[in-house]
Design an enzyme around this catalytic site. Sequence first.
Site, short mmCIF file in Angstrom:
data_model
loop_
_atom_site.label_atom_id
_atom_site.label_comp_id
_atom_site.label_asym_id
_atom_site.label_seq_id
_atom_site.Cartn_x
_atom_site.Cartn_y
_atom_site.Cartn_z
N PHE A 1 0.83 -1.22 0.00
CA PHE A 1 0.00 0.00 0.00
C PHE A 1 0.87 1.27 0.00
CE2 PHE A 1 -2.29 2.73 3.37
CZ PHE A 1 -2.94 3.51 2.43
N ALA B 1 7.04 -5.21 5.39
CA ALA B 1 6.66 -5.65 6.74
C ALA B 1 5.38 -6.45 6.67
CB ALA B 1 6.46 -4.45 7.66
N GLU B 2 5.14 -7.23 7.70
CA GLU B 2 3.78 -7.68 7.98
C GLU B 2 3.15 -6.52 8.74
OE1 GLU B 2 2.09 -10.30 7.12
OE2 GLU B 2 3.72 -11.35 6.11
N SER B 3 1.94 -6.10 8.32
CA SER B 3 1.47 -4.81 8.80
C SER B 3 0.09 -4.80 9.48
CB SER B 3 1.44 -3.82 7.62
OG SER B 3 0.44 -4.20 6.71
N THR C 1 5.92 2.90 12.65
CA THR C 1 4.55 3.25 13.00
C THR C 1 4.46 3.93 14.37
OG1 THR C 1 2.45 2.23 13.67
CG2 THR C 1 4.36 0.84 13.80
N ASP C 2 3.40 4.70 14.56
CA ASP C 2 3.18 5.31 15.89
C ASP C 2 2.76 4.27 16.92
OD1 ASP C 2 0.61 4.78 14.97
OD2 ASP C 2 -0.19 6.79 15.40
N GLU C 3 2.40 3.06 16.45
CA GLU C 3 1.87 2.06 17.39
C GLU C 3 2.94 1.58 18.37
OE1 GLU C 3 -0.86 -0.77 15.66
OE2 GLU C 3 -1.31 0.60 14.01
N ALA D 1 4.97 -4.72 18.72
CA ALA D 1 6.18 -5.19 19.40
C ALA D 1 7.27 -5.51 18.37
CB ALA D 1 5.87 -6.43 20.24
N LYS E 1 7.56 -4.18 15.35
CA LYS E 1 8.04 -2.92 14.75
C LYS E 1 8.95 -2.19 15.76
CE LYS E 1 7.18 -1.20 11.28
NZ LYS E 1 7.77 -1.32 9.92
N ASN F 1 -2.03 6.21 11.34
CA ASN F 1 -2.79 5.39 10.39
C ASN F 1 -2.92 6.06 9.03
OD1 ASN F 1 -3.64 4.43 13.12
ND2 ASN F 1 -4.93 3.08 11.91
N TYR G 1 -15.29 -3.13 16.41
CA TYR G 1 -14.73 -3.75 17.62
C TYR G 1 -15.15 -2.95 18.86
CZ TYR G 1 -11.51 -6.07 14.31
OH TYR G 1 -10.96 -6.80 13.29
P1 NAD Z 1 1.36 -3.56 3.35
O1 NAD Z 1 1.05 -4.76 4.17
O2 NAD Z 1 0.33 -3.00 2.44
O3 NAD Z 1 2.65 -3.85 2.45
C1 NAD Z 1 3.76 -4.55 2.93
C2 NAD Z 1 4.58 -5.00 1.72
O4 NAD Z 1 5.72 -5.73 2.21
C3 NAD Z 1 3.83 -5.96 0.79
O5 NAD Z 1 3.99 -5.56 -0.55
C4 NAD Z 1 4.47 -7.31 1.04
O6 NAD Z 1 4.49 -8.15 -0.11
C5 NAD Z 1 5.89 -6.90 1.44
N1 NAD Z 1 6.55 -7.92 2.27
C6 NAD Z 1 6.03 -8.55 3.35
N2 NAD Z 1 6.92 -9.44 3.82
C7 NAD Z 1 8.03 -9.33 3.04
C8 NAD Z 1 9.30 -10.00 3.05
N3 NAD Z 1 9.58 -10.93 3.95
N4 NAD Z 1 10.21 -9.65 2.10
C9 NAD Z 1 9.91 -8.69 1.17
N5 NAD Z 1 8.71 -8.05 1.11
C10 NAD Z 1 7.79 -8.38 2.04
O7 NAD Z 1 1.88 -2.48 4.40
P2 NAD Z 1 1.75 -0.89 4.38
O8 NAD Z 1 0.50 -0.51 5.06
O9 NAD Z 1 2.04 -0.40 3.03
O10 NAD Z 1 2.95 -0.52 5.37
C11 NAD Z 1 4.27 -0.30 4.87
C12 NAD Z 1 5.18 0.05 6.04
O11 NAD Z 1 4.70 1.23 6.67
C13 NAD Z 1 5.25 -1.02 7.11
O12 NAD Z 1 6.57 -1.09 7.58
C14 NAD Z 1 4.31 -0.51 8.21
O13 NAD Z 1 4.72 -0.97 9.48
C15 NAD Z 1 4.50 0.98 8.06
N6 NAD Z 1 3.34 1.81 8.48
C16 NAD Z 1 2.09 1.54 8.00
C17 NAD Z 1 1.02 2.35 8.38
C18 NAD Z 1 -0.38 2.14 7.85
O14 NAD Z 1 -1.31 2.80 8.30
N7 NAD Z 1 -0.59 1.25 6.88
C19 NAD Z 1 1.23 3.42 9.26
C20 NAD Z 1 2.54 3.66 9.73
C21 NAD Z 1 3.58 2.85 9.32
P1 TYD Z 2 -6.86 -0.95 11.48
O1 TYD Z 2 -7.23 -0.38 10.16
O2 TYD Z 2 -6.66 -2.43 11.61
O3 TYD Z 2 -5.57 -0.15 11.97
P2 TYD Z 2 -4.79 -0.20 13.41
O4 TYD Z 2 -5.31 -1.30 14.24
O5 TYD Z 2 -3.39 -0.45 12.96
O6 TYD Z 2 -5.01 1.15 14.00
O7 TYD Z 2 -7.98 -0.53 12.54
C1 TYD Z 2 -8.30 0.82 12.78
C2 TYD Z 2 -9.28 0.86 13.94
O8 TYD Z 2 -10.50 0.23 13.54
C3 TYD Z 2 -8.80 0.10 15.17
O9 TYD Z 2 -9.21 0.79 16.33
C4 TYD Z 2 -9.53 -1.23 15.08
C5 TYD Z 2 -10.84 -0.87 14.39
N1 TYD Z 2 -11.41 -1.95 13.53
C6 TYD Z 2 -12.75 -2.35 13.72
O10 TYD Z 2 -13.47 -1.82 14.58
N2 TYD Z 2 -13.23 -3.35 12.92
C7 TYD Z 2 -12.47 -3.95 11.95
O11 TYD Z 2 -12.97 -4.88 11.27
C8 TYD Z 2 -11.13 -3.52 11.77
C9 TYD Z 2 -10.25 -4.15 10.73
C10 TYD Z 2 -10.63 -2.51 12.58
#
Ligand code: NAD
Ligand code: TYD
Length: 349
Positions: free
Chosen positions: A12, A84-86, A131-133, A158, A160, A185, A213
Amino acid sequence: MKNILITGGAGFIGSHVVRLFLNSYPNYNIINLDLLTYAGNLENLKDIQNYDNYTFIKEDICNLDLMKTIFEKHQIDGVIHLAAESHVDRSILDPFSFAKTNIIGTLSLLQAAKEFWKDDFKNKLFYHVSTDEVYGTLSDSGYFTEKTSYDPHSPYSASKASSDHFVRSFYDTYGLPITISNCSNNYGSHQFPEKLIPLFINNICNNKKLPVYGEGNNVRDWLFVEDHAKAIDVIFHKGRIGETYNIGGFNEWKNIDLIKLIIKTVDKHLGRSEGTSNELITYVKDRAGHDYRYAIDSSKLNSELGWKPSLQFEEGIEKTVTWYLENKAWVENITSGSYQEYYAEMYEK
Ligand code: NAD
Ligand code: TYD
């Protein structure tokens, strides 16, 4: 710097970063390394896949030997590490895969960078996207700053947090030039529909239940993904080595209020009368260890580097809903197959 390795570029946020860098810096070679897990999708990058200065490599960041080969082969000068796994809910079901990818994967990249750069760190940078988490949870007042102590609660946060510590340890121990950003987020196009906003847009379209939730009172601070990509660009080029920058939109929403805004926007687009889909709201068991509130203070990034979010939230949600409605095939493609099993395990058991 010339040869930039972006990990997780098919995901993403990564796909927005790859696109921004290719369109902004034609003199860079962008090497996108992504394992293409369920979350990675090359369709996200169809518009740029034929650029001459773009290379895609399908590989696992945990494979240290391969990472070393890739650094050598592509003469990597800079890394923007997003792979990452996210997803928090998946981390509750399977914490080990989070430890492997997020900790061991980050460590492999750090080690490969350190060995390839051989202590000649001039004009080199390892930028780690986090992440801020990692900061844990807030009560109704206060913000996470760069000085807030780490206090992660989910296996995702944990893992991250641990990766952030490894990145800093390579700076403190070996002098590896690093920067870290911790973002709130994100929302926008190309987000896998397991996360709240795309999941709910998709479910409203398909008249499926909206699993809220707990009581829906948790608060998140939402940032448009393209603003995150721009912040990454600014920090990568102008951030100070060894520093952390918080990124956030000063845009807090209680989940239930956000959900009602999504319903209103989607219903409008579908020609349904206002609030029709409110009946899909279903309160379900709360997420284990559910952090109550996230809120980021990004004033350091603003005052030092001049970054600020560009979009108002309502406008961003409008754009996001429009994108999902116009790209139903994208959603259908990635929600077939193994996603169905995850959905059944998560929401239908
Ligand atoms: P995402 O899950 O959409 O994408 C993760 C990508 O990493 C995928 O394309 C996946 O194929 C790849 N990947 C996973 N395991 C891999 C491995 N072992 N080797 C190579 N590639 C691998 O995640 P995202 O939401 O785009 O997040 C990207 C980064 O930003 C992450 O590090 C996440 O912790 C951080 N982040 C995300 C958010 C958010 O709201 N989505 C907010 C703050 C920080
Ligand atoms: P999410 O998009 O999973 O982001 P994060 O947990 O990393 O903040 O969830 C955003 C908020 O929405 C979080 O408080 C959990 C809540 N949520 C639901 O209430 N129902 C759902 O099905 C999902 C996926 C999240």
